[in-house]
Scaffold this motif. Structure first.
Motif, PDB file in Angstrom:
ATOM      1  N   SER A 147      -1.885  -1.017  -3.781  1.00  0.00           N
ATOM      2  CA  SER A 147      -2.948  -0.040  -3.565  1.00  0.00           C
ATOM      3  C   SER A 147      -2.304   1.340  -3.590  1.00  0.00           C
ATOM      4  N   SER A 148      -2.715   2.178  -4.558  1.00  0.00           N
ATOM      5  CA  SER A 148      -1.868   3.307  -4.960  1.00  0.00           C
ATOM      6  C   SER A 148      -2.091   4.608  -4.213  1.00  0.00           C
ATOM      7  N   LYS A 160       0.859  -1.181   0.000  1.00  0.00           N
ATOM      8  CA  LYS A 160       0.000   0.000   0.000  1.00  0.00           C
ATOM      9  C   LYS A 160       0.894   1.229   0.000  1.00  0.00           C
ATOM     10  N   ILE A 161       0.467   2.252  -0.714  1.00  0.00           N
ATOM     11  CA  ILE A 161       1.228   3.498  -0.782  1.00  0.00           C
ATOM     12  C   ILE A 161       0.481   4.547   0.029  1.00  0.00           C
ATOM     13  N   PRO A 193      -2.350   7.948 -10.438  1.00  0.00           N
ATOM     14  CA  PRO A 193      -2.000   6.730  -9.683  1.00  0.00           C
ATOM     15  C   PRO A 193      -0.868   5.926 -10.319  1.00  0.00           C
ATOM     16  N   LEU A 194      -0.787   5.929 -11.646  1.00  0.00           N
ATOM     17  CA  LEU A 194       0.290   5.186 -12.301  1.00  0.00           C
ATOM     18  C   LEU A 194       1.660   5.785 -11.997  1.00  0.00           C
ATOM     19  N   ALA A 195       1.706   7.091 -11.821  1.00  0.00           N
ATOM     20  CA  ALA A 195       2.980   7.726 -11.466  1.00  0.00           C
ATOM     21  C   ALA A 195       3.404   7.312 -10.067  1.00  0.00           C
ATOM     22  N   CYS A 196       2.426   7.227  -9.142  1.00  0.00           N
ATOM     23  CA  CYS A 196       2.751   6.755  -7.789  1.00  0.00           C
ATOM     24  C   CYS A 196       3.210   5.304  -7.816  1.00  0.00           C
ATOM     25  N   GLU A 246      -9.240   3.471  -3.233  1.00  0.00           N
ATOM     26  CA  GLU A 246      -7.937   3.369  -3.888  1.00  0.00           C
ATOM     27  C   GLU A 246      -8.021   2.554  -5.177  1.00  0.00           C
ATOM     28  N   ILE A 247      -7.187   2.922  -6.118  1.00  0.00           N
ATOM     29  CA  ILE A 247      -7.039   2.164  -7.354  1.00  0.00           C
ATOM     30  C   ILE A 247      -5.874   1.200  -7.155  1.00  0.00           C
ATOM     31  N   GLY A 248      -6.173  -0.090  -7.272  1.00  0.00           N
ATOM     32  CA  GLY A 248      -5.153  -1.112  -7.095  1.00  0.00           C
ATOM     33  C   GLY A 248      -4.647  -1.631  -8.431  1.00  0.00           C
ATOM     34  N   PHE A 249      -3.388  -2.017  -8.450  1.00  0.00           N
ATOM     35  CA  PHE A 249      -2.760  -2.565  -9.649  1.00  0.00           C
ATOM     36  C   PHE A 249      -2.202  -3.949  -9.311  1.00  0.00           C
ATOM     37  N   ARG A 250      -2.583  -4.952 -10.082  1.00  0.00           N
ATOM     38  CA  ARG A 250      -2.013  -6.292  -9.893  1.00  0.00           C
ATOM     39  C   ARG A 250      -1.079  -6.593 -11.056  1.00  0.00           C
ATOM     40  N   PHE A 251       0.138  -7.002 -10.715  1.00  0.00           N
ATOM     41  CA  PHE A 251       1.161  -7.208 -11.732  1.00  0.00           C
ATOM     42  C   PHE A 251       1.017  -8.567 -12.410  1.00  0.00           C
TER      43      PHE A 251
END
Length: 257
Positions: A226-227, A54-55, A201-204, A101-106
């Motif tokens: 979680s960005s 989480k950020i 969010p992508l920059a974070c 939050e916008i989450g990103f899964r790799f």
């Protein structure tokens, strides 16, 4: 075990928040070492694994208040990750701060390297986006005034995450302009957009990947990030039924009672 980790674990066990009149880590790097120890000791007690990050401090105001140049991070633990709709006990948390939050899964690994990753390379490694309600939490009594080193040691105020349905075809979504709302018991209590997360969010996310890379740590396929909150944080003293709406990314529901 360091005294700080012992105090933080004891707070979880006794449900009694601790004062911040304790010895702080000497630096932010030392605070992350304490965080790693804290994660290891906590997982030994509750089981599971770290499944992502989480950020936090993803507004300029938050960074300025903490005296930081860049956001901090904490863990997402498998034992604290739940699918929407989720029903959690309010008594499991100290502060219970609801965040959208916008989450990103790799979908693939990003190993450490000398050169920084750029945003497009990081985005290309993302398999799907996941809308999230994070329940941020603190073991500190005076959590709003805590030093950044203490926040990092306290798992970056990690509490729990509730995940909505994943979205694989996310590239057509303009994340900075994405409108997000949070409702409690049928009433809108907060609204915002993806741009609240330091513009994008992508920059974070890219910043986190490079921070981890600089520390010799990879991002692995399957991990979730979680960005940062798109709406103002909402401490929830009494709990309630929360619905976060992320437009084309769907909704997330959480009941705290």
């Amino acid at each position: 075990m360091t005294a700080l980790v012992s105090d933080l674990l004891r707070a979880r066990e006794t449900r009694a928040a601790i004062a911040d009149a304790i010895e702080l880590p000497a630096s932010l790097a030392a605070a992350y070492a304490v965080q790693d120890e804290h994660i290891g000791e906590l997982l030994a007690r509750i089981g599971g694994t770290r499944i992502g990050y989480k950020i936090g401090a993803t507004t300029q105001a938050a960074l300025d208040a903490l005296g930081l140049a860049r956001p901090f991070h904490g863990p997402i633990l498998s034992a604290a990750a739940h699918a929407s709709p989720a029903h959690l006990s309010r008594s499991s948390f100290f502060v219970a701060i609801a965040e959208t939050e916008i989450g990103f899964r790799f979908g693939r690994d990003l190993p450490p390297r000398a050169a920084p990753y750029d945003l497009e390379t990081v985005a290309a490694a993302v398999a799907e986006i996941v809308p999230i309600i994070e329940v941020a939490d603190s073991r500190m009594r005076d959590w709003q005034k805590a030093d950044a080193r203490l926040i990092v040691a306290d798992l970056g105020y990690a509490g729990a995450v509730v995940t909505g349905a994943p979205v694989r075809d996310w590239r057509a979504v303009d994340l900075p302009s994405l409108a997000v709302t949070l409702e409690a018991d049928g009433r809108e209590i907060a609204k915002g957009a993806g741009a609240a997360v330091l513009g994008n969010p992508l920059a974070c996310l890219t910043g986190l990947v490079n921070d981890l890379s600089a520390a010799g740590q990879p991002v692995r396929a399957g991990e979730l990030v979680s960005s940062g909150t798109c709406t103002p944080p909402h401490p929830s003293a009494m709990g309630g039924h929360f619905v976060a709406r992320f437009g084309p990314l769907g909704t997330v529901e959480l009941t705290l009672d």
